[in-house]
Design an enzyme around this catalytic site. Structure first.
Site, PDB file in Angstrom:
ATOM      1  N   SER A 146      36.745  35.885  37.783  1.00 28.20           N
ATOM      2  CA  SER A 146      37.272  37.056  37.094  1.00 28.20           C
ATOM      3  C   SER A 146      38.704  37.238  37.566  1.00 28.20           C
ATOM      4  O   SER A 146      39.083  36.744  38.639  1.00 28.20           O
ATOM      5  CB  SER A 146      36.448  38.303  37.468  1.00 28.20           C
ATOM      6  OG  SER A 146      37.113  39.500  37.134  1.00 28.20           O
ATOM      7  N   TYR A 159      31.883  43.887  43.336  1.00 28.37           N
ATOM      8  CA  TYR A 159      32.273  42.842  42.383  1.00 28.37           C
ATOM      9  C   TYR A 159      33.529  42.126  42.847  1.00 28.37           C
ATOM     10  O   TYR A 159      33.611  40.893  42.815  1.00 28.37           O
ATOM     11  CB  TYR A 159      32.476  43.480  41.011  1.00 28.37           C
ATOM     12  CG  TYR A 159      32.656  42.516  39.870  1.00 28.37           C
ATOM     13  CD1 TYR A 159      31.553  41.906  39.284  1.00 28.37           C
ATOM     14  CD2 TYR A 159      33.916  42.245  39.346  1.00 28.37           C
ATOM     15  CE1 TYR A 159      31.695  41.044  38.211  1.00 28.37           C
ATOM     16  CE2 TYR A 159      34.074  41.381  38.277  1.00 28.37           C
ATOM     17  CZ  TYR A 159      32.960  40.781  37.711  1.00 28.37           C
ATOM     18  OH  TYR A 159      33.114  39.921  36.644  1.00 28.37           O
TER      19      TYR A 159
END
Length: 264
Positions: A146, A159
């Site tokens: 990401s 995350y």
């Protein structure tokens, strides 16, 4: 370059019953690979997906419902994939989950889940798939990270930690197998319109006191200079290129597909 350049090779793709993972599966099947998909979803839809993949590849397509937070289930999945097709040549770790909350209010169970699925499962699938690649002297390890593997956002501590860890893990593996014909890379998308992104909108609305439209335009797309969501197909196209022999010199890389987010 043949459009069927993956004929005879087998790809295992986690988190691939929808979104980016499904796009990877479609791209690799289109290049002739056997494909093993994994994830959750409607049984009939998954059966139809497998049938479409097999039709596209002219090869095999199977499904595993393994829960990747369960090490034993992960071991069974990899063994079954290798038994079905004679090994694993391409491993794409794509499964992931997200939760949005201030760190001092972050549910411990959610932290543990995010680290287990987004990071630890990558270790387990990689350690299990690598022997097959080493035996053939060829392999491709790809992980969907990401933009959060390079930059942080508030309220996403688990995350961000997992994706930073994932990028570091792939670098280490790349160095270990650099002379074995195996590459290990990370693809770091910006915001892609998937169920994962859509699912975090309500939490972000609550955490920041915003409307749905404000979250989309002022939080999500605010990061991306293109002001457009990345598409699953754009991410998958890069993954497919990394499987080519022409990409053999690309390893240990963290490749952005983020609409310019991390250029800022």
């Amino acid at each position: 370059m043949s459009d069927r350049f993956l004929t005879g090779k087998t790809a295992l793709i986690t988190g691939s019953t929808s979104g980016i993972g499904a796009a990877y599966a479609t791209a690799l099947a289109g290049a002739g690979a056997n494909v093993v998909i994994n994830g959750f979803g409607d049984a009939a839809a998954i059966a139809a997906q497998c049938a479409a993949l097999a039709d596209a590849s002219g090869a095999g397509a199977t499904y595993s419902d393994a829960d990747l937070t369960d090490v034993a289930a992960t071991e069974r999945m990899v063994a079954a994939a290798a038994d079905a097709f004679g090994g694993i040549d391409i491993l794409i770790n794509n499964a992931g989950t997200q939760h949005v909350a201030p760190v001092d209010e972050f549910p411990v169970a959610k932290w543990d889940l995010i680290l287990a699925l987004n990071l630890s499962s990558v270790f387990h699938t990689t350690r299990l798939a690598l022997p097959y690649m080493k035996s053939k002297g060829w392999g491709r390890l790809i992980a969907t990270a990401s933009a959060h593997s390079k930059a942080a956002s508030p309220y996403k501590s688990a995350y961000v930690a997992a994706k930073h860890g994932l990028a570091g893990f792939q670098k280490s593996v790349a160095l270990e197998v650099a002379q074995r014909g195996i590459t290990a890379n990370v693809i770091s998308p910006g915001y892609v319109w998937t169920a994962l992104v859509e699912g975090q909108i309500p939490d972000t609305m609550k955490a920041r006191g915003l409307t749905r439209d404000q979250v989309i335009n002022d939080v999500l797309l605010e990061k991306q200079p293109t002001k457009q969501f990345v598409t699953p197909e754009q991410v998958a196209a890069l993954g497919l290129f990394l499987c080519r022999d022409e990409a053999a010199g690309i390893t240990g890389a963290n490749l952005s597909v983020d609409g310019g987010w991390t250029a800022q």
